[in-house]
Enzyme design. Structure first.
Site, PDB file in Angstrom:
ATOM      1  CG  HIS A 188      17.952  35.981  44.521  1.00  0.00           C
ATOM      2  ND1 HIS A 188      18.659  37.153  44.564  1.00  0.00           N
ATOM      3  CD2 HIS A 188      17.079  36.103  43.499  1.00  0.00           C
ATOM      4  CE1 HIS A 188      18.229  37.953  43.600  1.00  0.00           C
ATOM      5  NE2 HIS A 188      17.272  37.346  42.946  1.00  0.00           N
ATOM      6  CG  ASP A 242      15.059  39.114  41.113  1.00  0.00           C
ATOM      7  OD1 ASP A 242      15.464  37.937  41.052  1.00  0.00           O
ATOM      8  OD2 ASP A 242      15.720  40.030  41.631  1.00  0.00           O
ATOM      9  CE  LYS A 278      22.676  34.668  49.234  1.00  0.00           C
ATOM     10  NZ  LYS A 278      21.567  35.293  48.489  1.00  0.00           N
ATOM     11  CE1 TYR A 282      23.216  39.963  48.835  1.00  0.00           C
ATOM     12  CE2 TYR A 282      24.669  41.411  47.616  1.00  0.00           C
ATOM     13  CZ  TYR A 282      23.403  41.014  47.960  1.00  0.00           C
ATOM     14  OH  TYR A 282      22.332  41.667  47.433  1.00  0.00           O
TER      15      TYR A 282
END
Length: 179
Positions: A62, A168, A72, A132
């Site tokens: 992603h 995904d 991130k 995250y």
């Protein structure tokens, strides 16, 4: 905290250094000053967690498109994961290269992922949870991905995927991606 820049410029492995005594331990997992001293982003507007029930669950790869690109800071808070970053920066000498890191609560490692990278992970245990810290708000129309098994990357995932989202599974191959 120990900061180690990887061979993919901008990707850092951060290893907290716990203080241990007869009571247990104390560990700092974020320090704005130490991160800024390394030239890293320190403003995170979202903190998210993912929980995966089954070993082998694969999430990713992603990223968010400009102008919503994101940094991130990823860690594993339960179980174990194989965390992957892929360099998608157009003019990078390491474009399309990837790195993988085993993250567990015991090793306390964190991966700092700069803008321009795709991110994914595979759970190495049942009941895995990942944290995250994210520098940009989630923007659905900017959320993109590339296929986890794209031959351009040849990622050596440790396990056959046991669970993946339909989204995904359907991300395009890099050669079909326009970003």
């Amino acid at each position: 905290m120990q900061f180690t820049e990887t061979e993919l410029k901008g990707v850092w492995l951060i290893e907290p250094t716990p203080t241990i005594d007869d009571r247990g331990s104390f560990t700092r997992v974020f320090c704005e000053k130490e991160m800024a001293d390394c030239g890293l982003a320190t403003r995170f507007v979202q903190h998210s967690r993912s929980h995966s029930v089954r070993k082998g669950t694969l999430r990713g790869l992603h990223f968010q498109e400009q102008p919503y690109t994101e940094v991130k800071l990823v860690s594993c808070v339960r179980g174990a994961v194989f965390d992957v970053v892929v360099d998608l920066r157009p003019n990078s000498p390491t474009r399309n290269r990837w790195l993988g890191f085993e993250l567990t609560p015991a090793n306390m490692k964190q991966v700092y992922i700069p803008e321009g990278f795709a991110h994914g992970l595979q759970t190495l245990t049942d009941d895995a949870e990942v944290s995250y810290m994210i520098s940009q708000f989630y923007t659905p129309h900017a959320a993109k991905g590339v296929r986890y098994n794209d031959p351009v990357f040849s990622i050596n995932w440790p396990l056959m995927p046991t669970a993946m989202s339909d989204r995904d599974k359907s991300w395009p191959l890099l050669r079909k991606l326009v970003h």
